[in-house]
Design a protein around this motif. Structure first.
Motif, PDB file in Angstrom:
ATOM      1  N   GLY A  20     -28.226  -8.787 -25.176  1.00 19.63           N
ATOM      2  CA  GLY A  20     -29.292  -9.779 -25.005  1.00 19.63           C
ATOM      3  C   GLY A  20     -28.856 -10.919 -24.105  1.00 19.63           C
ATOM      4  O   GLY A  20     -29.572 -11.311 -23.174  1.00 19.63           O
ATOM      5  N   ARG A  24     -30.325 -11.802 -20.425  1.00 20.46           N
ATOM      6  CA  ARG A  24     -30.935 -13.116 -20.190  1.00 20.46           C
ATOM      7  C   ARG A  24     -30.188 -13.883 -19.095  1.00 20.46           C
ATOM      8  O   ARG A  24     -30.814 -14.468 -18.197  1.00 20.46           O
ATOM      9  CB  ARG A  24     -30.946 -13.932 -21.499  1.00 20.46           C
ATOM     10  N   VAL A 207     -32.409 -14.262 -27.864  1.00 25.81           N
ATOM     11  CA  VAL A 207     -32.545 -13.251 -26.808  1.00 25.81           C
ATOM     12  C   VAL A 207     -33.725 -12.333 -27.123  1.00 25.81           C
ATOM     13  O   VAL A 207     -33.769 -11.176 -26.691  1.00 25.81           O
ATOM     14  CB  VAL A 207     -31.238 -12.451 -26.612  1.00 25.81           C
ATOM     15  N   SER A 208     -34.689 -12.883 -27.863  1.00 26.33           N
ATOM     16  CA  SER A 208     -35.810 -12.062 -28.334  1.00 26.33           C
ATOM     17  C   SER A 208     -36.693 -11.562 -27.191  1.00 26.33           C
ATOM     18  O   SER A 208     -37.424 -10.587 -27.361  1.00 26.33           O
ATOM     19  CB  SER A 208     -36.647 -12.852 -29.342  1.00 26.33           C
ATOM     20  N   TYR A 210     -35.576 -10.147 -24.607  1.00 27.44           N
ATOM     21  CA  TYR A 210     -34.822  -9.111 -23.888  1.00 27.44           C
ATOM     22  C   TYR A 210     -34.569  -7.864 -24.748  1.00 27.44           C
ATOM     23  O   TYR A 210     -33.616  -7.128 -24.530  1.00 27.44           O
ATOM     24  CB  TYR A 210     -33.509  -9.713 -23.349  1.00 27.44           C
ATOM     25  N   LEU A 211     -35.458  -7.629 -25.702  1.00 24.86           N
ATOM     26  CA  LEU A 211     -35.297  -6.450 -26.573  1.00 24.86           C
ATOM     27  C   LEU A 211     -35.479  -5.144 -25.803  1.00 24.86           C
ATOM     28  O   LEU A 211     -34.832  -4.139 -26.102  1.00 24.86           O
ATOM     29  CB  LEU A 211     -36.299  -6.514 -27.734  1.00 24.86           C
ATOM     30  N   GLN A 213     -34.666  -4.553 -22.658  1.00 29.50           N
ATOM     31  CA  GLN A 213     -33.428  -4.276 -21.918  1.00 29.50           C
ATOM     32  C   GLN A 213     -32.348  -3.764 -22.870  1.00 29.50           C
ATOM     33  O   GLN A 213     -31.586  -2.857 -22.542  1.00 29.50           O
ATOM     34  CB  GLN A 213     -32.939  -5.537 -21.188  1.00 29.50           C
ATOM     35  N   ARG A 214     -32.286  -4.380 -24.049  1.00 27.79           N
ATOM     36  CA  ARG A 214     -31.319  -3.938 -25.072  1.00 27.79           C
ATOM     37  C   ARG A 214     -31.571  -2.474 -25.432  1.00 27.79           C
ATOM     38  O   ARG A 214     -30.636  -1.674 -25.526  1.00 27.79           O
ATOM     39  CB  ARG A 214     -31.481  -4.798 -26.322  1.00 27.79           C
ATOM     40  N   PHE A 243     -31.729  -7.756 -33.451  1.00 31.10           N
ATOM     41  CA  PHE A 243     -31.218  -7.899 -32.081  1.00 31.10           C
ATOM     42  C   PHE A 243     -31.866  -9.036 -31.294  1.00 31.10           C
ATOM     43  O   PHE A 243     -31.559  -9.225 -30.124  1.00 31.10           O
ATOM     44  CB  PHE A 243     -31.384  -6.582 -31.317  1.00 31.10           C
ATOM     45  N   GLY A 244     -32.740  -9.790 -31.927  1.00 30.96           N
ATOM     46  CA  GLY A 244     -33.407 -10.896 -31.223  1.00 30.96           C
ATOM     47  C   GLY A 244     -32.562 -12.152 -31.120  1.00 30.96           C
ATOM     48  O   GLY A 244     -32.882 -13.063 -30.359  1.00 30.96           O
ATOM     49  N   GLU A 246     -28.276 -13.503 -31.053  1.00 32.67           N
ATOM     50  CA  GLU A 246     -26.857 -13.163 -31.014  1.00 32.67           C
ATOM     51  C   GLU A 246     -26.074 -14.409 -31.413  1.00 32.67           C
ATOM     52  O   GLU A 246     -26.584 -15.533 -31.314  1.00 32.67           O
ATOM     53  CB  GLU A 246     -26.449 -12.700 -29.604  1.00 32.67           C
TER      54      GLU A 246
END
Ligand SMILES: [Zn+2]
Length: 283
Positions: A20, A24, A207-208, A210-211, A213-214, A243-244, A246
């Motif tokens: 994430g 970002r 980093v919510s 960018y889920l 991309q994760r 995962f939103g 880190e």
């Protein structure tokens, strides 16, 4: 915008841990460099390897695809061997990352920091989150390299929030989803509980956005089915919750977790009083 070097133990660790922040930072204009310590030769062997294709060949291709999904500018390999889990005889094989003097590996990593003129470097907390010998070694080598670099970078240690994870665990049990439950207080590979208590964490990073991309980064590592499929199979809302955000430790920072973005270079440097000395000598 800062240049950020993310240092990971095995191909796929970037996807499960710092993806994430990598996505970002790259999206916001930073140069993001990804360094792998090992080739990951003790990973799961897929049954569709081609003639002459080795697991490490496949994992390099997968890592490049993951890096592309995250916007990484460059991928480097230190080329050490995977050490296997705690207690495996491979821990002590010649060339096993765990058996290398942290200063020797640190010199190789510092050369990359110097070539990139790295502003921020990222590795793992002092027990690698769950005690895997190669992950613990990433912590040691990261700090050795930061000390050896021509220009001292800021150091951040990726970790997991044990208290937050406990909340997920209790919620999963209460919802009757015991198969999704992961108890962070149970002993990990090294006998210690998982991650780091929230009180010892410096940064919670959002980093919510960018889920996707994760998810693409995780999907790139499809040879490692057993680990990766479990993450990809999480219900969407659980995946987003897990995962939103880190978590990162900034050695030397004032205590107390803050929500923010530590990858903005000097702007993020409000708590960097300790940057010159992470206070952790190679062991
Ligand atoms: Zn790993």
């Amino acid at each position: 915008m800062p240049t950020i070097v993310f240092f990971h133990a095995h191909p796929d660790d970037e996807a499960s841990q710092t993806a994430g922040a990598m996505a970002r930072a790259a999206a916001e204009g930073s140069r993001v460099v990804l360094v792998f310590a090992t080739n990951g030769e003790h990973g799961e062997v897929p049954d569709d390897l081609g003639d002459g294709e080795k697991l490490v060949d496949r994992r390099r291709v997968e890592a490049m695809n993951s890096a592309a999904a995250l916007g990484v500018s460059r991928v480097e390999w230190l080329g050490y061997s995977d050490s296997g889990m705690t207690g495996w005889e491979q821990n002590h094989h010649p060339g096993a990352f765990h058996s290398i003097d942290p200063t020797d590996a640190g010199l190789k990593l510092a050369a990359i920091f110097d070539r990139e003129d790295a502003d921020i470097v990222v590795g793992y907390d002092d027990h690698g989150g769950y005690g895997h010998p190669d992950h613990v070694q990433v912590h040691r080598v990261l700090h050795a390299a930061a000390r050896l670099a021509a220009r001292r970078p800021r150091v951040l240690e990726a970790t997991s929030n044990r208290d937050l994870t406990r909340g997920f665990y209790q919620a999963a049990l209460a919802a009757g989803m015991a198969d999704l439950a992961f108890d962070p207080d149970s002993p990990m590979d090294d006998g210690l509980p998982f991650g780091t208590p929230e009180a010892e964490i410096t940064w919670q990073v959002d980093v919510s956005a960018y889920l996707a991309q994760r998810r693409r980064a995780l999907e790139a590592h499809r040879s490692q089915q057993t680990d990766i499929d479990g993450m990809l199979a999480l219900p969407e809302e659980v995946f987003a919750a897990a995962f939103g955000v880190e978590h990162y430790i900034e050695p030397g920072a004032e205590p107390g977790m803050r929500r923010g973005w530590p990858f903005a270079g000097e702007l993020g440097g409000a708590v960097t009083a300790g940057r010159a000395d992470p206070g952790d000598k190679p062991r």
